[in-house]
Design an enzyme around this catalytic site. Structure first.
Site, PDB file in Angstrom:
ATOM      1  N   GLU A 256     -12.236  -4.216   5.536  1.00  0.00           N
ATOM      2  CA  GLU A 256     -11.944  -5.360   6.392  1.00  0.00           C
ATOM      3  C   GLU A 256     -12.686  -5.300   7.717  1.00  0.00           C
ATOM      4  O   GLU A 256     -12.479  -6.119   8.580  1.00  0.00           O
ATOM      5  CB  GLU A 256     -10.451  -5.411   6.636  1.00  0.00           C
ATOM      6  CG  GLU A 256      -9.913  -4.028   6.881  1.00  0.00           C
ATOM      7  CD  GLU A 256      -8.520  -3.992   7.449  1.00  0.00           C
ATOM      8  OE1 GLU A 256      -7.896  -5.051   7.613  1.00  0.00           O
ATOM      9  OE2 GLU A 256      -8.080  -2.885   7.749  1.00  0.00           O
TER      10      GLU A 256
ATOM     11  N   GLN B 182       0.823  -1.210   0.000  1.00  0.00           N
ATOM     12  CA  GLN B 182       0.000   0.000   0.000  1.00  0.00           C
ATOM     13  C   GLN B 182       0.858   1.262   0.000  1.00  0.00           C
ATOM     14  O   GLN B 182       1.697   1.445   0.873  1.00  0.00           O
ATOM     15  CB  GLN B 182      -0.863  -0.017   1.263  1.00  0.00           C
ATOM     16  CG  GLN B 182      -1.753   1.180   1.471  1.00  0.00           C
ATOM     17  CD  GLN B 182      -2.444   1.138   2.838  1.00  0.00           C
ATOM     18  OE1 GLN B 182      -1.901   0.585   3.787  1.00  0.00           O
ATOM     19  NE2 GLN B 182      -3.611   1.704   2.937  1.00  0.00           N
TER      20      GLN B 182
ATOM     21  N   SER C 102       0.614   6.846   2.784  1.00  0.00           N
ATOM     22  CA  SER C 102       1.273   7.901   3.577  1.00  0.00           C
ATOM     23  C   SER C 102       2.555   8.403   2.918  1.00  0.00           C
ATOM     24  O   SER C 102       3.252   7.663   2.225  1.00  0.00           O
ATOM     25  CB  SER C 102       1.637   7.360   4.957  1.00  0.00           C
ATOM     26  OG  SER C 102       0.483   7.081   5.699  1.00  0.00           O
TER      27      SER C 102
ATOM     28  N   GLU D 247      -5.715  10.025  18.044  1.00  0.00           N
ATOM     29  CA  GLU D 247      -6.238  11.402  18.043  1.00  0.00           C
ATOM     30  C   GLU D 247      -7.215  11.602  16.894  1.00  0.00           C
ATOM     31  O   GLU D 247      -8.279  12.201  17.051  1.00  0.00           O
ATOM     32  CB  GLU D 247      -5.085  12.409  17.941  1.00  0.00           C
ATOM     33  CG  GLU D 247      -4.230  12.518  19.211  1.00  0.00           C
ATOM     34  CD  GLU D 247      -3.424  11.270  19.513  1.00  0.00           C
ATOM     35  OE1 GLU D 247      -2.971  10.599  18.555  1.00  0.00           O
ATOM     36  OE2 GLU D 247      -3.247  10.953  20.711  1.00  0.00           O
TER      37      GLU D 247
END
Lengths: 409, 374
Positions: free
Chosen positions: A254, A135, A138, A394
Site C-alpha cells: 500500500e 489479518q 501478531s 523503534e
C-alpha cells in the site's frame, strides 16, 4: 500553493484525464455541499459506506489497479494513487472497513504470488464482498519479532489444522476470512523457511474472536483463538514455506498510495485544528503559534518528500526503507497535532462531548466538525497506537539505520 | 522536474566537488579560517572564475552564467559540506541579489565585476543586537542626487572587513534606501568581530560622513531587502543541508568502525536511533530545500512561506546533526582537532543568523494569515 507542486516530481499530472474522470465521478455521486464523511454520525457513516462500496464496485473503482478479468479497473498504479488522493480530498472512503486488508494487503499479494485457482476464486469475491478479510499476524509472544510466530498448522489429509492465537486482529468481527501466518515447518527448518501464509474461513467452531477494548474506548480489534481450526490444502499463499516472503511482501503493497494520501489527510486535519485554534483565540499565545507552525511545516515537508517519492515510484523504483521514514514522520507528528488541540481545549479535553470521530486510525475524516471535543480527544489517544502499530517507531528506526545507513545488526 | 536526476545539477555538483577535493580539504579550511581575510584568495579565484560560482543564477545579460537559483543551491550545498570559507555567500547571495533585484541599470558594472569574481561584496543591514529589518537600520544618509554621505554603524556584516564593496541599508528622510560604499572609502571603519564560527568572518562597521552612491530601487528598498532576506534564508538552508549530511556521514562511518565491548558501536540501538533521527530530519529537508530554491525563479509568490519553513527546519536539523556527531564520536568529538567542532559552530551560527527558528515560525504563521494577534 499549486505552483510548488510543479517544482518537484510530476504531481501525477501525466494522468490529468484520469484525475478529471475521478472528480467527475465524485461530483456526480456525492450530494451538493458534501464536506466529507467526518460530518456524518457513526450510523450514517455505516449506511453511506455500504452504499458507496456498491457504487465503487459497479464502476470498477474499488480495486482500480487489478486486472479487469477479476472485476478490477485495469488501471495503472499511478492512477490508483490519483484516485486515492482525490478520495482523500473529498473525504470519502476507498471501500469498506476491511478493504485495506482484503484488497491492499491479501488481494495484492494474491495477484503477485497466488496460484491461478486462488486468484480466480478470491479476487472477484473480494471485490463483490463475498470474502471479507482480516489479518492474523501478531501473537502475544511475537509482535515486532514476527519471524518467530508459533501458531502452528499441520496437515491432516486434505486440510490444515491450526492451533494457536493471534492478537490485535483489526476488524475481525466484520470479516468472514482471515489470512494467518503459521508455522508449518519442523524444528530443522529455519525460522523463516518454516512459515506459511494460510487463508482460513472464520465462521467455524475452531475459531473464537474476542474483542479487546482499546484506550479510546472502542473495540476495533480482537484476540483470535485457533483450536483445531481447519482450512483446505491449496490455500497457502506463495506455497508451503513461502509465508515469510508473502507476509513481508504484503506489507509493502500500500506504500505508493499512502504517500499520496497522507499529506492530504493531514493537511485537512491541520485546517480543522486551525479553525479550532482561531475560534478559541488560542493563536494569541506565541507558544501555540510556534507549535502550530511546527506542525504545519511537518505536514508540508511530508507533502514535498511525498511528491519526490511518488516520482520515483512512478518510474518503477520500489519504495523501500523510505516508507519507514514516512511512517516515523506522520506517526510522531500526529500526537503533536492532537496534543495542541487538547491544549487549546484545556479543561474540556478532560471530558468527552460532541460527535465521536468517524475513524480512529490516522486523522479524523475531512468534514468532521472542528470543535468536537470527543473527536479530538479520542484521536489523541488513538495516536498513541500509531507509533506502535504497523511497525513500532523503534523498529522503524532500526530498519532505517540498518538498511539505509548500513549500520551493523 | 525531478531533482534527483537533473543533469545540470549533476554537472555543477561535480565541478564544485572536484575543486573542493583539491582546494577545500579540512586542512585548507583550517588554514583559511585563521587568515585575516578569512578565506584563501586562490581558492576563491578558482571557485569564481573556473567554476563561475558567483555567476550561477544571474542572467547572462548582466554578465551571469544563466541557470537558476536551484543550481546555485547545489553549489552552496557542496560548500556547506566542505565548510570552505568563501566570500560567495556575502557576495552572490546578499550583495548581488540586492543589486539585481533593485533593477538599477546604473549598477550593472558592479554586478558584472562581482559575478566574475573580480570584486567581493556584502550587505550591511543589521542594527545593534542583530536585528535584520530595513526600518531598524542604524545608518542615516544625507545628501542628494549623486552625492550622499552615510553616518552610523552596522554589525554582523559577513566578510565585512575584507569586502571590496558594501551594500548598505540607510535611512534617507526616514525611509530605508540602499547605498553602495567602497571598502576603502573615507570615514569607513571596519572592525573584525571575534566570531565563534571562524569559517565565516564578520565585522562591525562604523560610518562617519562616508561617501556613498544611491542604488535606485524600482520598487522600494524595503521590498528588495525583504526578498533578499528570504532568498538568503533558502541559500543558508542549502548550506545547512550539505553540512548536516557531512555530519551524518562522519557519524555513520565512525559508528561502523569504532569497536567497544567487542562490537562496532553502530550495532547498539542507541547509536542507530541517533543516526536514524538525523536522517529523518535530513531526508525531510531535502525536497523542501530544492522546491524552495526552484521557487525563487519559478514561483516567487511561494518563496516567503517556503523560506520561513526551510530556514526554521534546516537550522534545527543541522544543530541536531552536529550535536549527535559530537556525541557519537565520544571524547574525540569534543576536541578542537576533530572536524565536528567546525560543523557544530557553523550549525550554531547559521541557526541564529538571518532569524532564529522561532522567528521564522512566527513569520510563517503571519505569512499563512493565521490568528488576529499577529
Amino acid at each position: 500553493m499549486t505552483a510548488v507542486v510543479e517544482a518537484g516530481a510530476t504531481d501525477l499530472s501525466a494522468d490529468a484525464a484520469f484525475r478529471a474522470e475521478v472528480r467527475g465521478f465524485l461530483e456526480a455521486n456525492l450530494p451538493s455541499g458534501w464536506r466529507g464523511v467526518g460530518g456524518l454520525t457513526p450510523g450514517e457513516y455505516e449506511e453511506f459506506r455500504a452504499h458507496w462500496r456498491s457504487l465503487l464496485t459497479a464502476h470498477r473503482l474499488i480495486a482500480p489497479a487489478w486486472p479487469r478479468e477479476y472485476g478490477g479497473g485495469g488501471r495503472t498504479a499511478v492512477q490508483s494513487a490519483i484516485l486515492a488522493e482525490e478520495f482523500a480530498r473529498a473525504g470519502v472512503p476507498r471501500g469498506g472497513a476491511n478493504d485495506p486488508f482484503s484488497i491492499q494487503m491479501i488481494g495484492n499479494t494474491l495477484l503477485a504470488l497466488g496460484s491461478e485457482s486462488q486468484k480466480a476464486r478470491f479476487l472477484p469475491g473480494i471485490i463483490d464482498g463475498t470474502y471479507v478479510f482480516c489479518q492474523g499476524f501478531s501473537e502475544p509472544g511475537h509482535g515486532s519479532d514476527l519471524g518467530g510466530v508459533t501458531t502452528r498448522a499441520r496437515r491432516d489429509g486434505g486440510e490444515w489444522v491450526i492451533e494457536g492465537q493471534k492478537i490485535w486482529t483489526s476488524n475481525a468481527l466484520t470479516a468472514n476470512w482471515i489470512f494467518v501466518l503459521c508455522r508449518t515447518g519442523d524444528e530443522s527448518a529455519s525460522r523463516h523457511e518454516g512459515l506459511t501464509l494460510l487463508l482460513v474461513p472464520l465462521d467455524q467452531p475452531g475459531i473464537e474472536r474476542r474483542p479487546i477494548r482499546m484506550i479510546n474506548g472502542t473495540s476495533e480489534f480482537c484476540e483470535t483463538f485457533f483450536t483445531g481450526a481447519r482450512t483446505q490444502v491449496g490455500l497457502e499463499v506463495g506455497g508451503v514455506g513461502g509465508g515469510w516472503r508473502a507476509a513481508t511482501g504484503l506489507l509493502t503493497f500500500e506504500r505508493g498510495e499512502t504517500t499520496a494520501t497522507l499529506p492530504v489527510r493531514f493537511r485537512a486535519e491541520l485546517e480543522r485544528l486551525r479553525d479550532l485554534l482561531e475560534s478559541r483565540h488560542a493563536l494569541d499565545d506565541p507558544l501555540v503559534r510556534d507549535e502550530f507552525a511546527w506542525c504545519w511545516t511537518r505536514v508540508e515537508l511530508m507533502r514535498l518528500s511525498g511528491l519526490n517519492n511518488l516520482a520515483r515510484w512512478e518510474r518503477g523504483e520500489p519504495i523501500g526503507p523510505e516508507s519507514s521514514l514516512e511512517k516515523l514522520m506522520w506517526s510522531e507528528l500526529h500526537g503533536r497535532v492532537t496534543g495542541l488541540a487538547c491544549r487549546a481545549l484545556g479543561d474540556e479535553a478532560t471530558t468527552y462531548s460532541g460527535p465521536d470521530p468517524s475513524s480512529y486510525f490516522l486523522c479524523d475524516e475531512p468534514g468532521a466538525p472542528a470543535g468536537s471535543v470527543s473527536s479530538w480527544v479520542k484521536v489523541h489517544f488513538s495516536a498513541l497506537g500509531e507509533t506502535i502499530a504497523a511497525g513500532t517507531s523503534e523498529i522503524q528506526r532500526n530498519i532505517v539505520a540498518e538498511r539505509v545507513l548500513g549500520l551493523p545488526r | 522536474m525531478d531533482f534527483s536526476t537533473n543533469p545540470d545539477h549533476d554537472s555543477i555538483r561535480q565541478s564544485v566537488r572536484s575543486l573542493l577535493d583539491k582546494l577545500g580539504t579540512e586542512q585548507d579550511v583550517r588554514r583559511a579560517m585563521e587568515t585575516e581575510r578569512g578565506y584563501d584568495t586562490d581558492a576563491w579565484a578558482a571557485l569564481s572564475q573556473q567554476v563561475g560560482a558567483a555567476a550561477v543564477g544571474v542572467p547572462e545579460e548582466l554578465g551571469g552564467a544563466g541557470f537558476g537559483f536551484a543550481e546555485l543551491a547545489v553549489v552552496l550545498e557542496e560548500l556547506g559540506a566542505a565548510l570552505l570559507p568563501s566570500p560567495l555567500f556575502a557576495t552572490r547571495v546578499l550583495a548581488v541579489e540586492a543589486l539585481v533585484r533593485s533593477g538599477d541599470l546604473g549598477v550593472r558594472p558592479e554586478i558584472e565585476s562581482l559575478v566574475a569574481g573580480e570584486l567581493t561584496a556584502t550587505l550591511a543591514l543589521s542594527a545593534t543586537g542583530g536585528v535584520w529589518a530595513p526600518g531598524k537600520t542604524e545608518v542615516v544618509a544625507r545628501g542628494e542626487r549623486e552625492e550622499f554621505v552615510l553616518d552610523g554603524h552596522a554589525s554582523f556584516v559577513l566578510d565585512g572587513a575584507a569586502a571590496d564593496v558594501l551594500v548598505v541599508a540607510a535611512l534617507l528622510d526616514g525611509v530605508p534606501h540602499l547605498f553602495l560604499v567602497d571598502g576603502r572609502a573615507e570615514g569607513l571603519h571596519r572592525t573584525p568581530l571575534e566570531t565563534v564560527d571562524l569559517t565565516r568572518h564578520q565585522a562591525r562597521i562604523v560610518l562617519s560622513a562616508t561617501p556613498a552612491r544611491l542604488v535606485q530601487c524600482a520598487e522600494s528598498a524595503e521590498s528588495v531587502i525583504a526578498e533578499v532576506l528570504d532568498v538568503a534564508a533558502i541559500a543558508l538552508a542549502a548550506e545547512q543541508l550539505g553540512g548536516a549530511q557531512r555530519c551524518l556521514d562522519m557519524s555513520v562511518e565512525h559508528a561502523k568502525n569504532r569497536i567497544q565491548f567487542g562490537r562496532p558501536i553502530g550495532s547498539f540501538q542507541a547509536i542507530k536511533h541517533k543516526c536514524a533521527n538525523v536522517l529523518l530530519e535530513l531526508d525531510a529537508a531535502r525536497s523542501a530545500v530544492w522546491t524552495a530554491a526552484w521557487s525563487v525563479d519559478h514561483a516567487p509568490e511561494d518563496v516567503p512561506v517556503l523560506a520561513a519553513m526551510v530556514k526554521a527546519h534546516c537550522s534545527e536539523m543541522y544543530e541536531l546533526a552536529a550535536r549527535e556527531c559530537i556525541q557519537i564520536h565520544g571524547g574525540i568529538g569534543f576536541t578542537w582537532e576533530f572536524a565536528a567542532q567546525l560543523y557544530f559552530k557553523r550549525a550554531h551560527s547559521s541557526a541564529l543568523m538571518l532569524g532564529t527558528p522561532h522567528d521564522h515560525r512566527e513569520a510563517l504563521v503571519r505569512r499563512l494569515g493565521l490568528g488576529t494577534a499577529v
